[in-house]
Design a protein around this motif. Structure first.
Motif, PDB file in Angstrom:
ATOM      1  N   VAL A 130       0.840  -1.199   0.000  1.00  0.00           N
ATOM      2  CA  VAL A 130       0.000   0.000   0.000  1.00  0.00           C
ATOM      3  C   VAL A 130       0.875   1.248   0.000  1.00  0.00           C
ATOM      4  CG1 VAL A 130      -1.810   1.269   1.207  1.00  0.00           C
ATOM      5  CG2 VAL A 130      -1.840  -1.220   1.229  1.00  0.00           C
ATOM      6  N   LEU A 131       1.960   1.193   0.760  1.00  0.00           N
ATOM      7  CA  LEU A 131       2.898   2.307   0.818  1.00  0.00           C
ATOM      8  C   LEU A 131       3.495   2.580  -0.568  1.00  0.00           C
ATOM      9  CD1 LEU A 131       3.735   3.870   3.450  1.00  0.00           C
ATOM     10  CD2 LEU A 131       5.889   2.637   3.327  1.00  0.00           C
ATOM     11  N   ALA A 132       3.847   1.514  -1.285  1.00  0.00           N
ATOM     12  CA  ALA A 132       4.400   1.661  -2.634  1.00  0.00           C
ATOM     13  C   ALA A 132       3.367   2.255  -3.595  1.00  0.00           C
ATOM     14  CB  ALA A 132       4.887   0.312  -3.148  1.00  0.00           C
ATOM     15  N   VAL A 142      -2.558  -6.275  -6.733  1.00  0.00           N
ATOM     16  CA  VAL A 142      -1.825  -7.031  -5.714  1.00  0.00           C
ATOM     17  C   VAL A 142      -2.452  -6.824  -4.330  1.00  0.00           C
ATOM     18  CG1 VAL A 142       0.392  -7.278  -4.518  1.00  0.00           C
ATOM     19  CG2 VAL A 142       0.341  -6.985  -7.008  1.00  0.00           C
ATOM     20  N   ILE A 143      -2.762  -5.550  -4.015  1.00  0.00           N
ATOM     21  CA  ILE A 143      -3.354  -5.235  -2.706  1.00  0.00           C
ATOM     22  C   ILE A 143      -4.736  -5.866  -2.570  1.00  0.00           C
ATOM     23  CG2 ILE A 143      -4.233  -3.348  -1.268  1.00  0.00           C
ATOM     24  CD1 ILE A 143      -1.984  -1.614  -2.532  1.00  0.00           C
ATOM     25  N   PHE A 144      -5.511  -5.822  -3.641  1.00  0.00           N
ATOM     26  CA  PHE A 144      -6.867  -6.388  -3.600  1.00  0.00           C
ATOM     27  C   PHE A 144      -6.831  -7.858  -3.198  1.00  0.00           C
ATOM     28  CE2 PHE A 144     -10.308  -8.700  -5.711  1.00  0.00           C
ATOM     29  CZ  PHE A 144     -11.423  -8.033  -5.222  1.00  0.00           C
ATOM     30  N   PHE A 145      -6.012  -8.643  -3.894  1.00  0.00           N
ATOM     31  CA  PHE A 145      -5.965 -10.073  -3.589  1.00  0.00           C
ATOM     32  C   PHE A 145      -5.212 -10.338  -2.286  1.00  0.00           C
ATOM     33  CE2 PHE A 145      -6.808 -10.245  -8.189  1.00  0.00           C
ATOM     34  CZ  PHE A 145      -7.889 -11.117  -8.177  1.00  0.00           C
ATOM     35  N   GLY A 146      -4.235  -9.472  -1.962  1.00  0.00           N
ATOM     36  CA  GLY A 146      -3.503  -9.643  -0.710  1.00  0.00           C
ATOM     37  C   GLY A 146      -4.391  -9.454   0.503  1.00  0.00           C
TER      38      GLY A 146
END
Length: 413
Positions: free
Chosen positions: A5-7, A25-29
């Motif tokens: 999220v920071l990236a 990536v964040i969604f599935f993570g």
């Protein structure tokens, strides 16, 4: 997951592609860490449920977009899918204490872009992106840059007031100077004309939060004097404001398109046609991705501005209404209202969330900023992160009933 999220937050002012990849990536993570009960509690709130409902409507809307290719339908749907991340961010940041890191990273990334902007205005060849009218805009475009710079400028001004109330003079000076640099860039380098709508509203929110009735009137007079001084000293502001009135006054549907986009005149024509489209399908609209086809049909045999074909009427309410009718309008506005209500709190994080929400609503008068890449992601990130942090803070407060019962319980023991 916070690192990813920071990236994303750091990359948002710079790259659309990077933002989209990291968003997936964040969604599935986050999805893999979801606890059913807590997630159900999150999406039971209007702030979490309505973004999902809007995406669901867009997904269903592809089925009645007749005469539209599936590529166009899915492309239009894809512009809305970023809203799926909003309830997941609300969920995640109710347990993550790193919301402040996200804000600091976004400010830092924009400060680097700010320095680059000043350099690129002096040496245009150093800009990564070369666009007409893009002086001092080294990446993306001036609309995106103005959106981010305005949010950071007003937020830092608020933090400066917070520091002043705590007698932290060094922080007052540092935050105030950086905030003024962002405002100076908007005034003297480049600014989107949409900022003339949302920036005053954001400054009013700043005044309401940090000024008494007496100081507010003094601040208003000071702001008027400052605006007058900026108008006299900034060719950038004079050019941008004057162009609006010139373009509107010269509006003719069949007028020839000049070298530079007469954007105010174009918007009037896009809106006029959009209302016609809405009249023919007022309840459910013409379907997801249908905007471009409708403009293509309407442009046949026309010339000038009226012959322009677009997939975006440059108004979020009209974009929703053309595709999904009155149901679309209802969902868009109830979502905005739900997020405004979420941030009706005195907490600092709530005020920052309110800034981003109000900015998106105001800028969506002249753009479709839920569908657009930068502005849509900015809205999702700020509302999701700030909203999750606010819910985390509120969940840690003792319930009034508990505090009332506690003394009597101790007495019984």
């Amino acid at each position: 997951m916070d690192i990813v999220v920071l990236a994303l937050v750091a990359g948002l002012p710079w790259s659309t592609t990077l933002t989209s990849i990291l968003g997936i990536v964040i969604f599935f993570g986050i999805l893999t860490t979801v606890r059913t009960e807590r997630m159900l509690a999150t999406i039971s709130r209007p702030a979490g449920a309505l973004p999902l409902a809007l995406v669901l409507l867009a997904a269903i809307g592809v089925t009645w977009a007749s005469g539209v290719s599936w590529v166009e339908r899915l492309n239009a749907l894809g512009k809305m899918t970023k809203l799926l991340l909003l309830p997941l961010l609300l969920f995640h940041f109710q347990s993550s204490p790193r919301a402040k890191w996200m804000f600091a990273t976004f400010v830092g990334s924009n400060m680097i872009l700010l320095a680059y902007s000043f350099v690129a205005s002096a040496v245009p060849e150093l800009a990564i992106v070369q666009r007409v009218g893009g002086l001092g805009v080294p990446v993306r475009n001036y609309i995106d840059q103005s959106q981010g710079f305005s949010l950071v400028a007003v937020a830092l001004a608020g933090l400066s007031f917070e520091a002043a109330s705590q007698q932290k003079r060094r922080w007052v000076a540092a935050l105030g100077v950086v905030s003024l640099l962002f405002f100076a860039n908007l005034a003297f380098i480049n600014v989107a004309r949409t900022a003339f709508v949302y920036l005053p509203i954001m400054l009013v929110l700043l005044t309401i939060r940090y000024s008494s009735q007496r100081t507010a009137s003094v601040g208003f007079i000071g702001a008027c004097v400052l605006c007058g001084a900026l108008w006299q000293t900034s060719p950038n502001l004079q050019r941008k404001v004057s162009a609006i009135f010139i373009e509107v006054a010269a509006f003719q549907p069949d007028a020839e398109i000049g070298e530079r986009e007469p954007s105010a005149a174009e918007r009037l024509e896009f809106w006029r046609k959009s209302f016609q489209f809405i009249e023919t399908a007022p309840v459910l609209g013409h379907g997801t991705g249908s905007i471009r086809r409708l403009f293509e049909q309407e442009s046949i045999g026309r010339t000038g501005i009226s012959a322009l074909v677009v997939s975006n009427p440059h108004n979020q309410t009209l974009a929703a209404a053309v595709q999904w009718g009155s149901v679309g309008i209802l969902l868009v506005w109830t979502m905005w209202i739900a997020h405004v209500r979420l941030f009706c709190s005195r907490a600092l994080v709530a005020w920052i969330g309110m800034l981003a929400t109000v900015q998106n609503i105001a800028s969506s008068i002249f753009n479709s900023h839920l569908m657009d890449a930068y502005e849509g992601w900015l809205y999702v990130l700020v509302v999701g992160i700030a909203g999750g942090e606010l819910l985390r803070i509120e969940s840690r407060k003792p319930a009034p009933l508990d505090s009332a019962i506690a003394p009597s319980s101790r007495h019984v023991e």
